[in-house]
Design a protein around this motif. Sequence first.
Motif: not given
Length: 308
Positions: A145-157
């Motif tokens: 969709k063009g959004n940014y995500v980052i690895e986080a505890e338990g998955g991604y945010r």
Amino acid sequence: MKKKRIVIALGHHALGTTLPEQKIAAEKTAKAVAAFIKDDYQVVITHGNGPQVGMIHMAMAEFCRIYPEYTATPMSVCSAMSQGYIGYDLQNAIRQELLNLGIYKPVSTVLTQVVVDPYDDAFYHPTKIIGRVMNAEEAEAEEQKGNYVIEAEGGYRRIVAAPKPIDIVEVESVRALLDADQVVVACGGGGIPVLQQANKLKGASAVIEKDLAAAKLASLIDAYMLVILTGVQKACLNYGAPDEKPLDELNIMQAQKYLAAGQFEAGSMEPKIQAAIDFIGNSAIRSTVITKLDGEKIDLTNGTLIHK
């Protein structure tokens, strides 16, 4: 005699996190705010919305996941929702406390839009984490969709930009309410970030630092003082270290020096110091106090005073 105009920026500790916590916190904060009004200050209140806008964004995203036929809710709309329900609790709590003191004064919440620069470097380097933890498949869908995500505890945010505030769309409305001697709640959560496109305002997928928005508002309404409430009594050098040093007073040059040296934590005390610098500028009259809400009181003499 002209009343002293101040902006009080409420942090997380002055608002709570859950709905019941917010209700209780708003009532305590209202007592502190009402004390200033009783002393004939003209008060504008700004506030954070981190837990609240996160809750709204998560709820709306989950709703859209369960019912995919509904359109996802943009961040700007989530921000507007948070302004409405936090303002609702604050204005009612302050109104009630003022009436308890025999003061008959309207309290109004202004749904506030804050203009940001579409070319702000923050849009290319997003830093603000929002929303729920996602699995790899959901994270990939967000990126498509063009959004940014980052690895986080338990998955991604998901992460969004935190651009600087350029202007406040409803500042004339705030001024008009102040001229009518009303109490105003504005720029909640840093304001709803918008991009100016000719005569159209387009919501931006971003979060504005609430303290920087408070400084911009304080400057535009010509307040003489910006009060920033946080979880600590004073700003400190070497915070958390054995040689931690609380700061009673800072001039602008010292504040800039310590800021450049990395003495203040990013996303915490750093934007508060920057907000003080932005608000005071070259003024010999303006000042900023960084302190905490002490029970139901705000003690301006027990905090960090910043001035030119």
